[in-house]
Design an enzyme around this catalytic site. Sequence first.
Site, PDB file in Angstrom:
ATOM      1  N   GLY A   1       5.863   6.252   1.264  1.00 11.30           N
ATOM      2  CA  GLY A   1       5.086   6.118   0.189  1.00 11.30           C
ATOM      3  C   GLY A   1       4.931   4.657  -0.411  1.00 11.30           C
ATOM      4  O   GLY A   1       3.940   4.249  -0.546  1.00 11.30           O
ATOM      5  N   GLU A   2       6.037   4.151  -0.685  1.00 14.28           N
ATOM      6  CA  GLU A   2       6.118   2.630  -1.146  1.00 14.28           C
ATOM      7  C   GLU A   2       5.570   1.719  -0.012  1.00 14.28           C
ATOM      8  O   GLU A   2       4.802   1.074  -0.395  1.00 14.28           O
ATOM      9  CB  GLU A   2       7.400   2.159  -1.358  1.00 14.28           C
ATOM     10  CG  GLU A   2       8.226   3.143  -2.651  1.00 14.28           C
ATOM     11  CD  GLU A   2       8.607   4.529  -2.305  1.00 14.28           C
ATOM     12  OE1 GLU A   2       9.063   5.126  -3.371  1.00 14.28           O
ATOM     13  OE2 GLU A   2       8.626   4.826  -1.222  1.00 14.28           O
ATOM     14  N   LEU A   3       5.766   2.024   1.219  1.00 12.49           N
ATOM     15  CA  LEU A   3       5.443   1.209   2.287  1.00 12.49           C
ATOM     16  C   LEU A   3       4.053   1.368   2.448  1.00 12.49           C
ATOM     17  O   LEU A   3       3.256   0.311   2.444  1.00 12.49           O
ATOM     18  CB  LEU A   3       6.056   1.534   3.669  1.00 12.49           C
ATOM     19  CG  LEU A   3       5.843   0.603   4.768  1.00 12.49           C
ATOM     20  CD1 LEU A   3       6.248  -1.010   4.618  1.00 12.49           C
ATOM     21  CD2 LEU A   3       6.590   1.129   6.042  1.00 12.49           C
TER      22      LEU A   3
ATOM     23  N   SER B   1       1.737   1.983   0.063  1.00 13.96           N
ATOM     24  CA  SER B   1       1.279   1.292  -1.029  1.00 13.96           C
ATOM     25  C   SER B   1       1.136  -0.132  -0.844  1.00 13.96           C
ATOM     26  O   SER B   1       0.513  -0.975  -1.382  1.00 13.96           O
ATOM     27  CB  SER B   1       2.040   1.848  -2.126  1.00 13.96           C
ATOM     28  OG  SER B   1       3.286   1.130  -2.451  1.00 13.96           O
TER      29      SER B   1
END
EC number: 2.4.99.12
Length: 397
Positions: A49-51, A53
Site C-alpha cells: 500500500g505504501e509503495l 502510494s
Amino acid sequence: MIWSGATTLLGSAFRLSAPFTGADWRERLALTGPEVIPGGIWLHAASVGELTSARVLAEALAAEFPLTVTTNSLTGRALARKLGWNAALAPLDVPQAVARFLDRVEPAVLVTVENELWPNRSRMADDLGVAQVVVGARISQRSADRWARLPALIRPMLRRIDALSAQDAGSEERLLRLGLPAKALGTRLNMKLLGPAQIHPPEDGPDRARTVLAASTHEGEDEAVLDAYAAAREQVPDLRMILAPRHPERGDAVAQVMEQRGLHFARRSRGGDLDAQVLLADTLGEMGDWYRAAGICITCGSFTDRGGHTPWEPAAWRCAILHGPSVSNHAGDYADLDGAEAAELAPDLPVALTALAQDKPRQRRMGKAARDMLLTRAGDPAPLIARILDLARGGLV
C-alpha cells in the site's frame, strides 16, 4: 542509549543465528541483498500500500538517481522488483544490520514513506551525512500522546529530518509539537491520491454523456444497476451501459442476469467493445478505458454491505459519480464529494440515474467538481521532488 545497547545485543545474537536461517532473514540482517549502484536514493515503504502510494514520487526520483527500495514485506519487495527497481527487505533496526546496509547502498538521501521512523536507522544515516525526508507523514493524536512519553526517542529523529510532507494539518501540528523543525515542513500531499491525480482525461467524446459505467459490481448489485439502466433508457433511448464486475470470473453469472432481462449485450472477454449498447467488461486491466468512455459512474460495493470502493479513480477521469449508502471505507471522501455536488447518494438508483442521464450539463459540472477536489486533495508533488533531488545532489558533492 538503552535502545542502542539493547539492539546491539540483539544484532549480535541475530548474526550468530544467521547460518541457520532462511535467505529472507539474512536479507533483513543485510548479510545478503541485491547489487546496487551506490550513491543514489534509498526509498523505504512498509508494504504494498505504501509503495503504491509513493509510485509517482519513486518514478520521478528513479529517473534522476539510482533508486534502492526497501520494504518490510515480501509482497512489497516483489512489487518493487516488478516495477523495475532494485529492492530488498529493509534492514532490521539493529546497528550491525543498518551499518552493513548503509555501507552497501551509500545513499545520499533516505526517503521514508509515512511512519517508518527507526532510532538506529535515523542516527546512523545522520552520522554518515545522509539527508532524511519523510513523505505522506501522518500521526494521530493517540500516537502523538504515546510518543510524547518517549521524547528521548522521537525528538532526535524528528530533528534530523531535512524535509517532511504531511498528509493533513493535524499531523503537521502534532509533529511540530513533538520536535519537528518548522523549516523542515514542506508541501502537504496525500500520497494515495497522487496516482489518480496524474491521470489526464481527454476532452469528452460525443458519446460520453450517454454512457454509464457500473464500476466494480459485487454479487447482488448487478440486478440493481441493470434495472436502473432499463428505467433510465425508457427516457434516454440511446443510453449505453458498461458493467464491470469487481471479479471478472463472475462474468458467466452476470451474463445470465443480463439474459434473464432480455438484454442484448456483448462480452469484452469474447471480443465485445464499446460499440455495444450493453458491454459486460469481464476482463482485467482495462478500467481506464471504461472510465474514459463514461460520463456517469456508479461506484459499486456501495449498494450491498461492502463499504464501497474509492471515488477518486472515477473523479480522476471527470466522471459524475452516483453511489449507494454503504461507503464506510471512504465515508469522509464521499461526504465531501456529495457536499460539493461532485457525487450523489442514490438510494433510489433508477430515479437518480434517469435524472442525471437527462442532464448533460449537470454531468459535466459534477465531473469537473470531482476532479478539482481530487487535485486539491492530492497536492502538487513537484516542489517535494525538487527538494529531494537537491538534497541528493548536495549529498554527492
